[in-house]
Design an enzyme around this catalytic site. Structure first.
Site, PDB file in Angstrom:
ATOM      1  N   TYR A 141       1.114 -43.728  29.478  1.00 34.01           N
ATOM      2  CA  TYR A 141       1.609 -43.237  30.776  1.00 34.01           C
ATOM      3  C   TYR A 141       1.410 -44.272  31.886  1.00 34.01           C
ATOM      4  CZ  TYR A 141       1.949 -38.599  28.610  1.00 34.01           C
ATOM      5  OH  TYR A 141       2.267 -37.530  27.805  1.00 34.01           O
ATOM      6  N   LYS A 192      -3.512 -42.500  15.533  1.00 34.19           N
ATOM      7  CA  LYS A 192      -2.375 -42.743  14.648  1.00 34.19           C
ATOM      8  C   LYS A 192      -2.578 -44.164  14.102  1.00 34.19           C
ATOM      9  CE  LYS A 192       1.648 -41.453  12.960  1.00 34.19           C
ATOM     10  NZ  LYS A 192       1.836 -40.337  12.041  1.00 34.19           N
ATOM     11  N   ASP A 224      -0.492 -36.246  13.684  1.00 32.91           N
ATOM     12  CA  ASP A 224       0.454 -35.287  13.092  1.00 32.91           C
ATOM     13  C   ASP A 224      -0.308 -34.222  12.305  1.00 32.91           C
ATOM     14  OD1 ASP A 224      -0.240 -37.485  11.578  1.00 32.91           O
ATOM     15  OD2 ASP A 224       1.648 -37.630  10.498  1.00 32.91           O
ATOM     16  N   ASP A 248      -2.214 -34.880  25.911  1.00 31.75           N
ATOM     17  CA  ASP A 248      -1.318 -34.069  26.734  1.00 31.75           C
ATOM     18  C   ASP A 248      -0.662 -32.998  25.861  1.00 31.75           C
ATOM     19  OD1 ASP A 248       0.360 -33.210  28.710  1.00 31.75           O
ATOM     20  OD2 ASP A 248       1.564 -35.028  28.836  1.00 31.75           O
ATOM     21  N   ASP A 252      -2.004 -28.743  25.342  1.00 32.14           N
ATOM     22  CA  ASP A 252      -1.116 -27.629  25.684  1.00 32.14           C
ATOM     23  C   ASP A 252      -0.880 -26.726  24.472  1.00 32.14           C
ATOM     24  OD1 ASP A 252      -0.894 -28.174  28.309  1.00 32.14           O
ATOM     25  OD2 ASP A 252       1.260 -28.549  28.331  1.00 32.14           O
TER      26      ASP A 252
END
Ligand code: NAD
Length: 362
Positions: A141, A192, A224, A248, A252
């Site tokens: 980000y 990852k 994943d 993020d 959620d």
């Protein structure tokens, strides 16, 4: 020494829900010896109305002087036409960056009484208690270079950069291990590393920092798989730590396992443990001013504040117990109300008062 809590109600339901959290703080002061003073400031749309800026200098000064910050929520329809830099949400980004709040704590807790609110089977989620620690100020980000460029053939290409320095990973890893030490001492680092070099470094640095916390059981999981496991068997997790973008998304998803947006608090901490505490939901302009919003996420944000910034774990436990007691009594605001036997629909202030009474009778 008296600690200072800066209260920033913000917009919409912010003022109503923060008022209930203040009632709880006042009881802790009066009856349980909590030594804090409150200061009050403006953020978001409320700050724009007064100072023409969503995070004005006046609030910055108060924020730097405080030991911890309690925030309601920001945003409202009336501010949607403002230039991006002056929108209420910019106030949030501004205060996070200004105070260098790099560690975002997102619990996903499901009180047994509300297990039916989840879209998953009650036995999969009942009693769920996960803490996701998300790196908040780095990663893709913020990584440079970024932008949209035109290629030689005239086609456009968008690009962002996923970067983490060792020092950034060390910082968030320490934060996560310290949180794990206050809980069940199990930490799962999500990366990852099978595909991304930056995540190979993430894995290696977290492993290295882990040597300093021998009591914490460290595991690693690819993102994943972590997403699948969160839905399949979420109760296997205690604390999870991950980068900005993965965090993020996963936080959620984990929040929604609980099915109730009005129940979840969050924290954003700096390197010294100073933090800003806020419910995960927004300013809910659709229900603002009606005394029907659920204040429990804001009240449990105070509990997190006592646990992670102000070092009053026993008082944090008391707030959690009082909230549990109120849910056991069957009291529900409309967002968590199911017309079942033994439950009563109550207003924002009624459920706040019930938490206060429960606290007093603990
Ligand atoms: P929202 O979280 O405000 O509301 C989503 C839905 O959940 C609405 O139907 C609302 O009524 C309900 N809801 C939210 N909190 C509730 C509570 N405590 N009790 C009962 N019901 C509750 O999200 P939104 O509608 O997408 O955004 C509204 C405004 O909030 C926007 O301006 C947005 O930018 C802002 N926002 C702010 C934050 C923040 O301050 N951290 C976070 C998200 C959105």
């Amino acid at each position: 020494m008296t600690q200072n809590i800066l209260v920033l109600p913000g917009d919409g339901i912010g003022k109503e829900i923060v008022a209930e959290a203040i009632k709880v703080i006042e009881v802790l002061k009066a009856d349980f010896g909590l030594d804090v003073e409150l200061s009050h400031g403006l953020i978001g749309g409320a700050a724009y109305d007064e100072y023409k800026h969503p995070y004005p200098e006046e609030t910055q000064k108060l924020a730097h002087a405080a030991d911890a910050i309690l925030l309601g929520a920001v945003g409202g329809y009336e501010y949607e036409a403002l230039p991006r830099d002056l929108r209420p949400e910019r106030g949030l980004l501004g205060i996070r960056a200004d105070l260098k709040l790099f560690s975002n704590l997102r619990p996903a807790i499901l009180n047994a009484e509300l297990a039916d609110a989840s879209s998953l089977k009650p036995e999969v989620v009942s009693g769920l208690d996960i803490m996701i620690v998300r790196e908040l100020t780095g990663g893709i980000y913020f990584g440079e270079p970024r932008g949209i460029r035109e290629l030689e053939n005239g086609e456009k290409q968008g690009y962002n950069t996923l970067v983490y320095k060792e020092s950034e990973i060390e910082q968030i890893a320490h934060s996560a291990f310290q949180i794990a030490m206050k809980r069940d001492k199990r930490l799962c680092s999500v990366d990852k590393a099978n595909v991304l070099e930056v995540m190979e470094l993430w894995h290696e640095v977290v492993e290295r920092v882990g040597k300093e916390y021998p009591e914490v059981e460290l595991s690693h999981m690819y993102v994943d798989n972590a997403a699948m496991q969160l839905v399949k068997e979420p109760k296997q997790f205690d604390v999870m730590v991950t980068g900005n973008m993965f965090g993020d998304i996963l936080s959620d998803a984990a929040a929604m396992l609980t099915g109730s947006i009005g129940m979840l608090p969050s924290a954003s901490l700096d390197i010294n443990g100073k933090g800003m505490y806020e419910p995960i939901h927004g300013s809910a302009p659709d229900i603002a001013g009606k005394n029907i919003a659920n204040p429990l996420a804001t009240i449990t944000s105070v509990s997190m504040m006592l646990r992670y910034s102000l070092d009053h774990i026993e008082l944090a436990d008391k707030i959690d117990a009082a909230v549990e007691a109120v849910l056991k009594q069957g009291l529900r605001t409309q967002d968590i109300f199911a017309d079942a036997e033994g439950t009563t629909a109550v207003s924002t202030s009624e459920i706040g008062d019930a938490v206060v009474s429960a606290l007093r009778s603990l």
